[in-house]
Design an enzyme around this catalytic site. Structure first.
Site, PDB file in Angstrom:
ATOM      1  N   GLY A  11       0.807  -1.218   0.000  1.00 12.53           N
ATOM      2  CA  GLY A  11       0.000   0.000   0.000  1.00 12.53           C
ATOM      3  C   GLY A  11       0.838   1.264   0.000  1.00 12.53           C
ATOM      4  O   GLY A  11       1.982   1.294   0.458  1.00 12.53           O
ATOM      5  N   ARG A  15      -2.029   8.656   3.596  1.00 14.81           N
ATOM      6  CA  ARG A  15      -2.431   9.412   4.787  1.00 14.81           C
ATOM      7  C   ARG A  15      -1.283   9.616   5.768  1.00 14.81           C
ATOM      8  O   ARG A  15      -1.384  10.456   6.669  1.00 14.81           O
ATOM      9  CB  ARG A  15      -3.606   8.724   5.477  1.00 14.81           C
ATOM     10  CG  ARG A  15      -4.942   8.986   4.799  1.00 14.81           C
ATOM     11  CD  ARG A  15      -6.083   8.443   5.621  1.00 14.81           C
ATOM     12  NE  ARG A  15      -6.237   7.006   5.466  1.00 14.81           N
ATOM     13  CZ  ARG A  15      -6.906   6.221   6.307  1.00 14.81           C
ATOM     14  NH1 ARG A  15      -7.476   6.739   7.376  1.00 14.81           N
ATOM     15  NH2 ARG A  15      -7.002   4.932   6.098  1.00 14.81           N
ATOM     16  N   GLY A 140     -14.525  -3.152   7.467  1.00 22.20           N
ATOM     17  CA  GLY A 140     -15.456  -4.089   6.858  1.00 22.20           C
ATOM     18  C   GLY A 140     -16.216  -4.860   7.928  1.00 22.20           C
ATOM     19  O   GLY A 140     -15.690  -5.122   9.020  1.00 22.20           O
ATOM     20  N   ARG A 332      30.070   8.162  24.230  1.00 19.96           N
ATOM     21  CA  ARG A 332      29.841   7.967  22.806  1.00 19.96           C
ATOM     22  C   ARG A 332      30.209   6.557  22.359  1.00 19.96           C
ATOM     23  O   ARG A 332      30.808   5.788  23.125  1.00 19.96           O
ATOM     24  CB  ARG A 332      30.633   9.034  22.027  1.00 19.96           C
ATOM     25  CG  ARG A 332      30.054  10.438  22.215  1.00 19.96           C
ATOM     26  CD  ARG A 332      30.991  11.515  21.723  1.00 19.96           C
ATOM     27  NE  ARG A 332      31.310  11.356  20.309  1.00 19.96           N
ATOM     28  CZ  ARG A 332      32.210  12.110  19.673  1.00 19.96           C
ATOM     29  NH1 ARG A 332      32.877  13.053  20.321  1.00 19.96           N
ATOM     30  NH2 ARG A 332      32.448  11.912  18.383  1.00 19.96           N
TER      31      ARG A 332
END
Length: 454
Positions: A11, A15, A140, A332
């Site tokens: 897909g 949006r 659905g 780090r």
């Protein structure tokens, strides 16, 4: 019985309003689709096919470490069409295929196993994962007959007035008998409002052929899909609560669980206390009896037992037992901090090894260094590791005392049991048991102020 899965991930996700493919947006530090894949792996499912389309190369790159297979859906013509694109993956197989969605990261191992076992024990041709929603919105609907058997699934846009009132919704996740699914795909059509091939129509076709179709009802949280940044935040909140609950059940103390942000792959030992406003990321391991005060970020690091950390950042490093870090320290990547070390306020350590018992109390930078045991660094010490082109290494032996405001200009070695006078700039080796003084001699000019009218 043979099991495999197809994950629908083609897909566009318009949006989301993002250049990143929807499936690669992260929930609690991991891409949504990788949440799905990792959950399936925990269920001992080896054969996984991902249907890709929009952003296909990015999705491939984001999932290649999971060793899955891929099918390509060049045009997005519906969920039924997406599964058609995976027919080559299914051909010749017998058993069960489950279909999941790449934007449904909240599915759990328990639910996946429940779906497979319910499907196989009842010998269904298809089993739908469903949920009851008070406000089903645009999901659905599951339509049942008078005997409460599943008759069909109707997409929201195709619902009539009665169907839209139904509260049982389709999750878009299923189990199918592989042979039944393959025989049905060719019978799909796109005679609907969207002109798409719906996978949901397979259910109605199977029913008309007299096949058995079942449904498993699960909590809504399990089947929540993500289609926008707002829904992404909802999924993040749900998963974060799950993660924090798991840690507390395992013996971790979270002072305020609603304000601690722990990624999904983090491991934390019992009796460790974590205060609010901490972010713990990646594959971090925090062992037993540690205290993490507010305002820390820890990523891909190992924190050994009985460590205390205050308002500090630790990245891709290891901190030894009974060490204290912070406040306001920065460790780090590629640093190894020993046991019973003190890394104090405004101390930065970069790609260095710090030996057991060493104290670096404040306002100090140590980079590309190998520091021995039981050393003491005075305030304002700097390891000058960069010459403008290359980084160089500094070695400091055991039991060395580095006076305040010292510069150690790399590459340089300070041997064990040495003293360096405050304010020195060290450019040459300091031999064992020596005192190094490297500063200009003080000169006092009497009455200089009066003479110069200062």
């Amino acid at each position: 019985m043979y099991k495999c899965t197809i994950i629908l991930a083609a897909g566009q996700g318009s949006r989301m309003k993002s250049d990143i493919p929807k499936m690669l947006h992260k929930v609690c530090g991991k891409e949504m689709i990788n949440h799905v894949i990792d959950t399936l792996r925990k269920c001992d499912i080896e054969d996984i096919d991902v249907v890709i389309g929009n952003g296909a190369e990015k999705v491939k790159a984001g999932t290649e470490s999971r060793k899955v297979q891929y099918s390509v859906q060049k045009e997005q013509l519906g969920t039924g069409h997406a599964v058609m694109c995976a027919e080559d993956f299914l051909k010749g197989k017998k058993g069960t295929v489950a279909i999941f969605v790449g934007d449904g990261p909240l599915i759990t191992k328990t639910t996946v196993e429940k779906l497979f076992s319910y499907h196989e024990e009842n010998q269904y041709s298809a089993t739908i994962l469903t949920s009851i929603m008070e406000n089903p919105a645009k999901y659905g609907r599951i339509i049942r007959n008078e005997e409460n058997q599943v008759e069909k699934i109707v997409e929201f846009k195709d619902c009539n007035e009665e169907e839209v009132k139904v509260k049982e919704i389709n999750s878009g996740m299923y189990c199918f008998d592989i042979e039944s699914l393959l025989s049905t795909l060719s019978k799909l059509n796109n005679n609907n409002n969207q002109g798409e091939y719906y996978l949901t129509d397979v259910i109605e076709i199977l029913k008309k052929e007299g096949k058995k179709v079942g449904a498993v009802d699960v909590p809504v949280d399990e089947i929540t899909a993500v289609n926008s940044k707002v829904e992404l935040a909802v999924a993040e909140e749900i998963m974060r609560k799950r993660i924090n609950k798991k840690h507390m059940e395992n013996g971790v103390i979270l002072i305020d669980p609603n304000n601690v942000y722990i990624n999904c792959d983090v491991e934390i030992g019992k009796d460790t206390i974590i205060y609010p406003n901490n972010v713990i990321e990646g594959k971090t391991v925090i062992k037993d009896n540690c205290t993490i005060y507010p305002g820390c970020r820890i990523k891909d690091s190992v924190i050994e037992e009985n460590v205390t950390i205050q308002s500090s950042v630790i990245m891709e490093s290891t901190v030894g037992k009974e060490t204290t870090v912070g406040p306001f320290a920065y460790i780090r990547p590629q640093s190894v901090i020993g046991n019973k070390v003190k890394i104090g306020d405004f101390v930065e350590v970069k790609k260095s090894q710090i030996g057991d018992g060493t104290k670096i109390s404040h306002l100090t930078y140590i980079g590309d260094a190998e520091v021995g045991k039981n050393c003491n660094f005075g305030c304002g010490t700097v390891v000058v590791n960069y010459d403008g082109v290359n980084k160089h290494k500094t070695i400091v032996g055991d039991n060395s005392f580095i006076g305040c405001n010292t510069n150690l200009v790399s590459p340089v070695e300070v041997e064990s049991n040495t003293y360096i006078a405050a304010g020195s700039t060290i450019t040459e080796k300091v031999p064992e048991n020596a005192l190094a003084i490297a500063r200009a001699r003080q000169i006092n000019k009497e009455n200089w102020v009066k003479k110069n009218n200062k």
